[in-house]
Write a protein that holds these residues in place. Structure first.
Motif, PDB file in Angstrom:
ATOM      1  N   ALA A   1       0.927  -1.285   0.180  1.00  0.00           N
ATOM      2  CA  ALA A   1       0.091  -0.029   0.101  1.00  0.00           C
ATOM      3  C   ALA A   1       0.746   1.213  -0.038  1.00  0.00           C
ATOM      4  N   SER A   2       2.201   1.184   0.789  1.00  0.00           N
ATOM      5  CA  SER A   2       2.960   2.267   0.602  1.00  0.00           C
ATOM      6  C   SER A   2       3.373   2.867  -0.793  1.00  0.00           C
ATOM      7  N   TYR A   3       3.462   1.883  -1.889  1.00  0.00           N
ATOM      8  CA  TYR A   3       3.863   2.427  -3.151  1.00  0.00           C
ATOM      9  C   TYR A   3       2.558   2.659  -3.939  1.00  0.00           C
ATOM     10  N   TYR A   4       1.467   2.522  -3.421  1.00  0.00           N
ATOM     11  CA  TYR A   4       0.049   2.959  -4.073  1.00  0.00           C
ATOM     12  C   TYR A   4      -0.769   3.980  -3.397  1.00  0.00           C
ATOM     13  N   LYS A   5      -0.284   4.740  -2.664  1.00  0.00           N
ATOM     14  CA  LYS A   5      -1.119   5.726  -1.734  1.00  0.00           C
ATOM     15  C   LYS A   5      -2.132   6.585  -2.721  1.00  0.00           C
ATOM     16  N   ASP A   6      -1.794   6.696  -4.095  1.00  0.00           N
ATOM     17  CA  ASP A   6      -3.015   7.191  -4.791  1.00  0.00           C
ATOM     18  C   ASP A   6      -4.198   6.444  -4.945  1.00  0.00           C
ATOM     19  N   TRP A   7      -3.983   5.210  -4.625  1.00  0.00           N
ATOM     20  CA  TRP A   7      -5.342   4.193  -4.844  1.00  0.00           C
ATOM     21  C   TRP A   7      -6.219   4.418  -3.587  1.00  0.00           C
ATOM     22  N   PHE A   8      -5.777   5.483  -2.457  1.00  0.00           N
ATOM     23  CA  PHE A   8      -6.395   5.465  -1.365  1.00  0.00           C
ATOM     24  C   PHE A   8      -7.546   6.833  -1.673  1.00  0.00           C
ATOM     25  N   ALA A   9      -7.217   7.295  -2.750  1.00  0.00           N
ATOM     26  CA  ALA A   9      -8.216   8.430  -3.022  1.00  0.00           C
ATOM     27  C   ALA A   9      -9.133   8.205  -4.318  1.00  0.00           C
ATOM     28  N   ARG A  10      -9.138   6.883  -4.652  1.00  0.00           N
ATOM     29  CA  ARG A  10     -10.326   6.730  -5.859  1.00  0.00           C
ATOM     30  C   ARG A  10     -10.866   5.490  -5.841  1.00  0.00           C
ATOM     31  N   GLY A  11     -11.842   5.148  -6.263  1.00  0.00           N
ATOM     32  CA  GLY A  11     -12.819   3.910  -6.304  1.00  0.00           C
ATOM     33  C   GLY A  11     -13.619   3.681  -5.150  1.00  0.00           C
ATOM     34  N   GLU A  12     -14.034   4.692  -4.568  1.00  0.00           N
ATOM     35  CA  GLU A  12     -15.100   4.412  -3.382  1.00  0.00           C
ATOM     36  C   GLU A  12     -16.287   4.216  -4.069  1.00  0.00           C
TER      37      GLU A  12
ATOM     38  N   LYS B   1     -17.221   2.750  17.676  1.00  0.00           N
ATOM     39  CA  LYS B   1     -15.852   2.770  18.540  1.00  0.00           C
ATOM     40  C   LYS B   1     -15.448   1.401  19.271  1.00  0.00           C
ATOM     41  N   HIS B   2     -15.225   0.425  18.486  1.00  0.00           N
ATOM     42  CA  HIS B   2     -14.633  -0.971  18.645  1.00  0.00           C
ATOM     43  C   HIS B   2     -13.117  -0.844  18.917  1.00  0.00           C
ATOM     44  N   GLU B   3     -12.673  -0.996  20.117  1.00  0.00           N
ATOM     45  CA  GLU B   3     -11.410  -0.725  20.041  1.00  0.00           C
ATOM     46  C   GLU B   3     -10.149  -1.275  19.515  1.00  0.00           C
ATOM     47  N   PRO B   4     -10.231  -2.616  19.258  1.00  0.00           N
ATOM     48  CA  PRO B   4      -9.223  -3.295  18.558  1.00  0.00           C
ATOM     49  C   PRO B   4      -9.192  -2.850  17.233  1.00  0.00           C
ATOM     50  N   THR B   5     -10.555  -2.650  16.680  1.00  0.00           N
ATOM     51  CA  THR B   5     -10.615  -2.285  15.206  1.00  0.00           C
ATOM     52  C   THR B   5     -10.103  -1.034  14.708  1.00  0.00           C
ATOM     53  N   LYS B   6     -10.506  -0.162  15.586  1.00  0.00           N
ATOM     54  CA  LYS B   6     -10.212   1.452  15.648  1.00  0.00           C
ATOM     55  C   LYS B   6      -8.539   1.519  15.884  1.00  0.00           C
ATOM     56  N   ALA B   7      -8.145   0.657  16.766  1.00  0.00           N
ATOM     57  CA  ALA B   7      -6.724   0.997  17.108  1.00  0.00           C
ATOM     58  C   ALA B   7      -5.856   0.574  15.799  1.00  0.00           C
ATOM     59  N   LEU B   8      -6.151  -0.835  15.019  1.00  0.00           N
ATOM     60  CA  LEU B   8      -5.379  -1.273  14.142  1.00  0.00           C
ATOM     61  C   LEU B   8      -5.664  -0.370  12.911  1.00  0.00           C
ATOM     62  N   ALA B   9      -6.942   0.189  12.743  1.00  0.00           N
ATOM     63  CA  ALA B   9      -7.052   1.052  11.591  1.00  0.00           C
ATOM     64  C   ALA B   9      -6.294   2.406  11.690  1.00  0.00           C
ATOM     65  N   ASP B  10      -6.422   2.903  13.051  1.00  0.00           N
ATOM     66  CA  ASP B  10      -5.383   3.871  13.303  1.00  0.00           C
ATOM     67  C   ASP B  10      -4.032   3.806  12.924  1.00  0.00           C
ATOM     68  N   HIS B  11      -3.509   2.714  13.420  1.00  0.00           N
ATOM     69  CA  HIS B  11      -1.843   2.343  13.123  1.00  0.00           C
ATOM     70  C   HIS B  11      -1.672   1.915  11.532  1.00  0.00           C
ATOM     71  N   VAL B  12      -2.434   1.545  10.846  1.00  0.00           N
ATOM     72  CA  VAL B  12      -2.507   1.575   9.518  1.00  0.00           C
ATOM     73  C   VAL B  12      -2.488   2.958   8.678  1.00  0.00           C
TER      74      VAL B  12
ATOM     75  N   ARG C   1      -1.668   6.022  10.260  1.00  0.00           N
ATOM     76  CA  ARG C   1      -0.620   6.629  10.529  1.00  0.00           C
ATOM     77  C   ARG C   1       0.664   6.145   9.837  1.00  0.00           C
ATOM     78  N   THR C   2       0.762   4.530   9.671  1.00  0.00           N
ATOM     79  CA  THR C   2       1.990   4.087   9.061  1.00  0.00           C
ATOM     80  C   THR C   2       1.890   4.653   7.625  1.00  0.00           C
ATOM     81  N   LEU C   3       1.041   4.929   6.817  1.00  0.00           N
ATOM     82  CA  LEU C   3       1.045   5.415   5.782  1.00  0.00           C
ATOM     83  C   LEU C   3       0.729   6.958   5.617  1.00  0.00           C
ATOM     84  N   ASP C   4       0.734   7.662   6.812  1.00  0.00           N
ATOM     85  CA  ASP C   4       0.503   8.754   6.629  1.00  0.00           C
ATOM     86  C   ASP C   4      -0.799   9.286   6.042  1.00  0.00           C
ATOM     87  N   LEU C   5      -1.859   8.568   6.212  1.00  0.00           N
ATOM     88  CA  LEU C   5      -3.297   9.000   5.561  1.00  0.00           C
ATOM     89  C   LEU C   5      -4.271   9.595   6.546  1.00  0.00           C
ATOM     90  N   PRO C   6      -5.330  10.196   6.095  1.00  0.00           N
ATOM     91  CA  PRO C   6      -6.378  10.478   6.832  1.00  0.00           C
ATOM     92  C   PRO C   6      -7.525   9.419   6.940  1.00  0.00           C
TER      93      PRO C   6
END
Length: 580
Positions: free
Chosen positions: A272-283, A405-416, A418-423
């Motif tokens: 995903a780090s090489y395809y960050k532009d695909w976090f902005a299309r296809g919804e 606000k399911h904590e395990p899901t929220k924590a992991l999603a936030d980690h992903v 943050r790692t990719l520097d995405l909103p």
């Protein structure tokens, strides 16, 4: 000048799907149409049958989702007859469904979707030592030595030099949209092969609880496998759940956790780090539906579901609409652009309990150049929630769990993110859909151990019950009953609707994830999820190699065989489809 692009069939999916896209002169997709090209008919086969045996037929809708239609079918009958099941049976079902999710998501990522991002041929240029360094920098997975990657490279080279790419045939290798460096491509190809071996062990969980895989056995009113408090004799151990087989289940879950933690999750982040532009299309739609699943106190108490039900409209995570699957005002299926008809006309919407399966093919005789998109163009129907098209699946579940606000899901999603520097809004995309599967796999693999611990504690406490047979005789049933069996299948919300009259099935309708997502436009012209996603900021670099279309369609993990079927009540072929 506009141009019509035809992709038929879309490969690396279950079933037959045709996509037509209209592009502007600069290559942007301005219109898209999704067509299921097989005939639907499973509901007709089930009419007049004993509802207790429906699961065995319904489960054969698909050979990939090996158990989900069986689960939905038994739940529909249990709901109609108000038939409760023991806690142990529910735990066993939860374990089987969760195992299907993790297995399915890993298989989808590596064997159906990864090749949209990974250039297999480029892996031949990789330095195995550099690949080893890359792998060890992102994971502690033990199979990361230079020799391991050198051996994988030799295997790929043999494929290429033979002129027969085998399992890697048909790819758009060398396409400029491939962005991974050779070392990342080699690492991903190695894990592609590794996942093939891993999945053979994981499916044993279904065989332990259901006797076999694919298509394990089920039972209306509980679980088919009795529980033994002891280790069991050599004969009993093969057919009962006991301390020996439960320990094997524990080892399988650990294997699932290890692969997800050490391979799947790191690979997702790396690619995903090489395809960050695909976090902005296809919804596309921005509307998401979940029906809920993994109850702790039975399907009748939605408040205990691990995955909650609800609808999110317009990405608004601050507000969740309640879902009532039995309400005709909420759930309807339309056939305005489908090769079906309703007694009330093509623009009528029907709740599945009143659903009809009337074949009415008015399209061109295959092979044909283009679909008649102004008329009917698919063997899929168009489900709607309160008249609105919905996306179902891992992204919908991620959004719902995050909103709750399911904590395990929220924590992991936030980690992903943050790692990719995405909103947070980046999850609403093609790559977000792919990342959602990975996040869900880890959350469910970890939760599986909790369900297993509860099951073991119940057994140690003397509770061996897995079946409720109090309603087994039809003489105790009402003259007429309606039920809906729902669950969150790996690809999304799955509902089986049954109407029982005089002890037999009078009507049966399956509203499946790929019907929600892949269905055509409805009576007012609203596109389905695939169609909307393809019109969301897509540009084709080369119309003859529509890699971009494949990326977004594959991000939904299509299972068209679940949405359309090919026989009539006598098992005869209704139509033959050929593709050019």
């Amino acid at each position: 000048m506009s141009r019509r692009i035809v992709v038929d069939p879309i490969t690396r999916i279950e079933g037959h799907l045709r996509i037509e896209a209209e592009t502007s002169a600069d290559g942007n997709i301005t219109g898209a149409w999704s067509s299921g090209t097989m005939v639907r008919g499973i509901e007709l086969i089930l009419k007049g049958r004993d509802p207790r045996e429906a699961w065995a037929f319904a489960q054969r809708i698909c050979g990939v989702c090996t158990l989900v239609h069986g689960i939905a079918s038994v739940r529909s009958v249990e709901d109609a007859l108000k038939w409760s099941i023991p806690a142990n049976a529910q735990l066993i079902r939860n374990l089987m469904i969760a195992a299907q999710h993790v297995h399915d998501h890993v298989m989808h990522f590596y064997h159906l979707h990864a090749l949209d991002w990974v250039d297999v041929v480029s892996a031949l240029k990789a330095d195995p030592k550099a690949t080893s360094a890359l792998a060890q920098s992102i994971s502690s997975y033990p199979k990361s030595s230079p020799g391991y990657f050198a051996d994988t490279q030799k295997r790929v080279k043999q494929f290429v030099e033979s002129g027969q790419l085998g399992i890697f045939a048909g790819g758009f290798w060398g396409h400029p949209e491939y962005k991974l460096p050779p070392e990342a491509n080699l690492m991903a190809v190695a894990h592609y092969l590794e996942a093939l071996a891993w999945q053979r062990e994981v499916v044993k969980l279904h065989a332990i609880f259901g006797g076999k895989n694919p298509h394990p056995n089920f039972l209306v009113g509980g679980s088919p496998s009795p529980i033994s408090a002891g280790p069991g004799s050599s004969g009993a151990a093969a057919t009962t759940v006991n301390i020996v087989t439960l320990d094997e289940v524990r080892q399988i879950i650990r294997s699932m956790q290890a692969f997800v933690d050490q391979v799947y999750l790191p690979d997702t982040l790396a690619i995903a780090s090489y395809y960050k532009d695909w976090f902005a299309r296809g919804e596309g739609l921005g509307n998401f539906l979940t029906v809920g699943d993994f109850p702790s106190k039975g399907m009748g108490d939605a408040s205990t579901n691990f995955i909650p039900s609800g609808v999110i409209l317009g990405r608004d995570l601050s507000h969740i609409e309640p879902v009532d699957l039995r309400d005709p005002a909420q759930v309807q299926e339309f056939v305005a652009h489908s090769w079906y008809d309703y007694a009330g006309g093509k623009k009528t919407g029907l709740h599945p309990h009143q659903g009809e399966t009337r074949l009415n093919y008015t399209g061109p005789k295959p092979p044909y150049e283009q679909l008649d998109v102004d008329s009917s163009y698919s063997w899929l129907k168009s489900p709607r929630w309160r008249g609105k098209p919905m996306e179902v699946g891992p992204l919908a579940r991620l959004a719902m769990l995050y909103a709750n606000k399911h904590e395990p899901t929220k924590a992991l999603a936030d980690h992903v993110l943050r790692t990719l520097d995405l909103p947070l809004t980046a999850i609403f995309s093609t790559m977000g859909r792919t990342a959602a599967r990975t996040i869900e796999s880890k959350v469910l693999a970890d939760q599986m151990m909790n369900w297993l611990d509860t099951l073991v504690a119940n057994i140690k406490g003397g509770d061996l019950s897995v079946q409720n047979t109090t309603l087994w005789e039809p003489s105790s049933w009402p003259k007429e009953a309606k039920g809906v069996g729902f669950m969150e299948a790996p690809r999304g919300a799955l509902c089986h609707y049954v109407v029982i009259k005089d002890g037999l099935i009078d009507n049966y309708q399956a509203v499946v994830p790929s019907t929600w997502n892949a269905g055509p436009r409805d009576a007012v012209g609203q596109p389905g999820a695939y169609e909307a996603a393809l019109m969301d900021r897509h540009h084709l670099h080369d119309p003859k190699q529509p890699l971009e279309i494949q990326r977004t369609v594959h991000s939904f993990d299509p299972c068209i065989a679940c949405a359309v079927h090919v026989v009539d009540p006598q098992g005869e072929e209704l139509t033959r489809i050929s593709v050019r």
